[in-house]
Design a protein around this motif. Sequence first.
Motif, PDB file in Angstrom:
ATOM      1  N   CYS A   1       1.107  -1.055  -0.256  1.00 33.71           N
ATOM      2  CA  CYS A   1      -0.075   0.369   0.090  1.00 33.71           C
ATOM      3  C   CYS A   1       0.590   1.049   0.392  1.00 33.71           C
ATOM      4  O   CYS A   1       0.956   2.064  -0.464  1.00 33.71           O
ATOM      5  N   VAL A   2       1.801   1.206   1.330  1.00 36.04           N
ATOM      6  CA  VAL A   2       2.563   2.597   1.123  1.00 36.04           C
ATOM      7  C   VAL A   2       3.474   3.043  -0.192  1.00 36.04           C
ATOM      8  O   VAL A   2       3.620   3.869  -0.857  1.00 36.04           O
ATOM      9  N   ALA A   3       4.226   1.919  -0.514  1.00 43.41           N
ATOM     10  CA  ALA A   3       4.760   1.227  -2.535  1.00 43.41           C
ATOM     11  C   ALA A   3       4.201   2.145  -3.468  1.00 43.41           C
ATOM     12  O   ALA A   3       4.291   3.086  -4.297  1.00 43.41           O
ATOM     13  N   VAL A   4       2.841   1.230  -3.346  1.00 45.05           N
ATOM     14  CA  VAL A   4       1.505   2.221  -4.749  1.00 45.05           C
ATOM     15  C   VAL A   4       0.889   3.463  -4.176  1.00 45.05           C
ATOM     16  O   VAL A   4       1.678   4.472  -5.344  1.00 45.05           O
TER      17      VAL A   4
ATOM     18  N   HIS B   1       4.791   5.677  -5.116  1.00 42.89           N
ATOM     19  CA  HIS B   1       5.160   5.437  -7.086  1.00 42.89           C
ATOM     20  C   HIS B   1       3.569   6.370  -6.669  1.00 42.89           C
ATOM     21  O   HIS B   1       4.196   6.831  -8.313  1.00 42.89           O
ATOM     22  N   SER B   2       2.169   6.408  -6.546  1.00 40.57           N
ATOM     23  CA  SER B   2       1.607   7.440  -7.364  1.00 40.57           C
ATOM     24  C   SER B   2       1.552   8.722  -7.045  1.00 40.57           C
ATOM     25  O   SER B   2       1.353   9.484  -7.958  1.00 40.57           O
ATOM     26  N   ARG B   3       1.886   8.881  -6.154  1.00 35.13           N
ATOM     27  CA  ARG B   3       3.010  10.288  -5.177  1.00 35.13           C
ATOM     28  C   ARG B   3       4.203  10.859  -6.666  1.00 35.13           C
ATOM     29  O   ARG B   3       3.870  11.624  -7.243  1.00 35.13           O
ATOM     30  N   THR B   4       5.024   9.818  -6.945  1.00 37.57           N
ATOM     31  CA  THR B   4       6.019  10.176  -7.889  1.00 37.57           C
ATOM     32  C   THR B   4       5.573  10.147  -9.416  1.00 37.57           C
ATOM     33  O   THR B   4       5.861  11.020 -10.226  1.00 37.57           O
TER      34      THR B   4
ATOM     35  N   ALA C   1      -8.928  -9.506  -3.587  1.00 33.23           N
ATOM     36  CA  ALA C   1      -8.730  -9.765  -4.384  1.00 33.23           C
ATOM     37  C   ALA C   1      -8.195  -8.514  -5.558  1.00 33.23           C
ATOM     38  O   ALA C   1      -7.771  -9.273  -6.860  1.00 33.23           O
ATOM     39  N   GLN C   2      -7.400  -7.383  -5.861  1.00 37.60           N
ATOM     40  CA  GLN C   2      -7.283  -7.055  -6.141  1.00 37.60           C
ATOM     41  C   GLN C   2      -4.946  -6.613  -5.563  1.00 37.60           C
ATOM     42  O   GLN C   2      -4.984  -6.175  -6.456  1.00 37.60           O
ATOM     43  N   ARG C   3      -4.746  -7.456  -4.660  1.00 37.76           N
ATOM     44  CA  ARG C   3      -3.258  -7.730  -4.235  1.00 37.76           C
ATOM     45  C   ARG C   3      -2.392  -8.116  -5.475  1.00 37.76           C
ATOM     46  O   ARG C   3      -1.561  -7.674  -6.036  1.00 37.76           O
ATOM     47  N   ASP C   4      -2.573  -9.206  -6.446  1.00 41.28           N
ATOM     48  CA  ASP C   4      -2.148  -9.484  -7.375  1.00 41.28           C
ATOM     49  C   ASP C   4      -2.026  -8.743  -8.547  1.00 41.28           C
ATOM     50  O   ASP C   4      -0.896  -8.113  -9.447  1.00 41.28           O
ATOM     51  N   ALA C   5      -3.204  -7.846  -9.005  1.00 42.33           N
ATOM     52  CA  ALA C   5      -3.500  -6.234 -10.469  1.00 42.33           C
ATOM     53  C   ALA C   5      -3.197  -5.751  -9.109  1.00 42.33           C
ATOM     54  O   ALA C   5      -1.403  -5.321 -10.722  1.00 42.33           O
ATOM     55  N   VAL C   6      -2.371  -5.052  -8.186  1.00 37.64           N
ATOM     56  CA  VAL C   6      -2.356  -4.285  -7.267  1.00 37.64           C
ATOM     57  C   VAL C   6      -0.506  -4.215  -7.891  1.00 37.64           C
ATOM     58  O   VAL C   6       0.164  -3.089  -7.910  1.00 37.64           O
ATOM     59  N   THR C   7       0.105  -5.136  -7.299  1.00 37.33           N
ATOM     60  CA  THR C   7       1.629  -5.701  -7.790  1.00 37.33           C
ATOM     61  C   THR C   7       1.986  -6.133  -8.665  1.00 37.33           C
ATOM     62  O   THR C   7       3.540  -5.047  -9.331  1.00 37.33           O
TER      63      THR C   7
ATOM     64  N   LYS D   1       5.711  -1.389 -12.286  1.00 39.79           N
ATOM     65  CA  LYS D   1       5.872  -0.912 -13.754  1.00 39.79           C
ATOM     66  C   LYS D   1       6.513   0.712 -13.646  1.00 39.79           C
ATOM     67  O   LYS D   1       6.383   1.318 -12.750  1.00 39.79           O
ATOM     68  N   THR D   2       7.757   0.659 -13.950  1.00 38.59           N
ATOM     69  CA  THR D   2       8.565   2.153 -14.353  1.00 38.59           C
ATOM     70  C   THR D   2       8.134   3.078 -14.156  1.00 38.59           C
ATOM     71  O   THR D   2       8.424   4.280 -13.994  1.00 38.59           O
ATOM     72  N   ASP D   3       7.507   2.796 -15.442  1.00 44.13           N
ATOM     73  CA  ASP D   3       6.787   3.777 -16.421  1.00 44.13           C
ATOM     74  C   ASP D   3       5.575   4.981 -16.195  1.00 44.13           C
ATOM     75  O   ASP D   3       4.712   3.865 -15.758  1.00 44.13           O
ATOM     76  N   CYS D   4       5.510   6.348 -15.605  1.00 41.16           N
ATOM     77  CA  CYS D   4       4.561   6.811 -14.872  1.00 41.16           C
ATOM     78  C   CYS D   4       3.574   6.632 -15.749  1.00 41.16           C
ATOM     79  O   CYS D   4       1.974   5.863 -15.282  1.00 41.16           O
ATOM     80  N   GLY D   5       3.214   7.115 -17.115  1.00 43.10           N
ATOM     81  CA  GLY D   5       2.908   6.218 -18.085  1.00 43.10           C
ATOM     82  C   GLY D   5       1.432   5.034 -17.904  1.00 43.10           C
ATOM     83  O   GLY D   5       0.678   4.990 -17.798  1.00 43.10           O
ATOM     84  N   GLU D   6       2.911   4.032 -17.504  1.00 45.71           N
ATOM     85  CA  GLU D   6       2.471   3.104 -18.087  1.00 45.71           C
ATOM     86  C   GLU D   6       1.770   2.156 -16.105  1.00 45.71           C
ATOM     87  O   GLU D   6       0.723   1.233 -16.530  1.00 45.71           O
ATOM     88  N   PHE D   7       2.209   2.752 -15.390  1.00 45.02           N
ATOM     89  CA  PHE D   7       2.088   2.212 -13.854  1.00 45.02           C
ATOM     90  C   PHE D   7       0.214   3.102 -13.789  1.00 45.02           C
ATOM     91  O   PHE D   7      -0.384   2.746 -13.685  1.00 45.02           O
ATOM     92  N   SER D   8       0.274   4.520 -14.337  1.00 46.46           N
ATOM     93  CA  SER D   8      -0.810   4.964 -14.529  1.00 46.46           C
ATOM     94  C   SER D   8      -2.040   4.402 -14.572  1.00 46.46           C
ATOM     95  O   SER D   8      -3.611   3.754 -14.865  1.00 46.46           O
TER      96      SER D   8
END
Length: 149
Positions: free
Chosen positions: A47-50, A53-56, A119-125, A130-137
């Motif tokens: 959760c903290v990592a995501v 990452h979102s903030r970045t 239900a969402q853990r694998d998808a969130v992981t 994804k290191t590219d911000c566009g792909e991550f978003s």
Amino acid sequence: MTRYLSFCLLALAASACTGAEANTSTPTAAPQKAQASATSAADHDLCVAVMAHSRTCTEQYIPVLVDARAQVDHPAGIKDAVAKDRTGVIAQAKQEWSTDSTDESIEAMCQKPMPNADAQRDAVTACQAKTDCGEFSACIVPVEAQSWH
């Protein structure tokens, strides 16, 4: 209205913040409880990592989030607001996100248990990898959208 935009990422990230509850009525409760605690700690870290990452990726993430929310009109009225002034809605969402994505806010949200973590853990992981911000978003917003219904 856009306070909901920021909250939805917090809700998504928090969805990875809880593991299964231990069944304390059986003789094997101690190992089950230890397993649940370990899962919860790992989910908290995810959760903290995501959230970090979102903030970045704020510049890429917020427009994708706004557009996805407008598409399904959640919260009600955002579709019209975006149609009238997408740039303004994005700017407001970014402003709110600047406080909602502080370390303190992230930690508070990631402490809250959410019912759909499994239900969402694998998808969130997968999105987090994804290191590219566009792909991550583009990856994380559809996962998040699952909780809007």
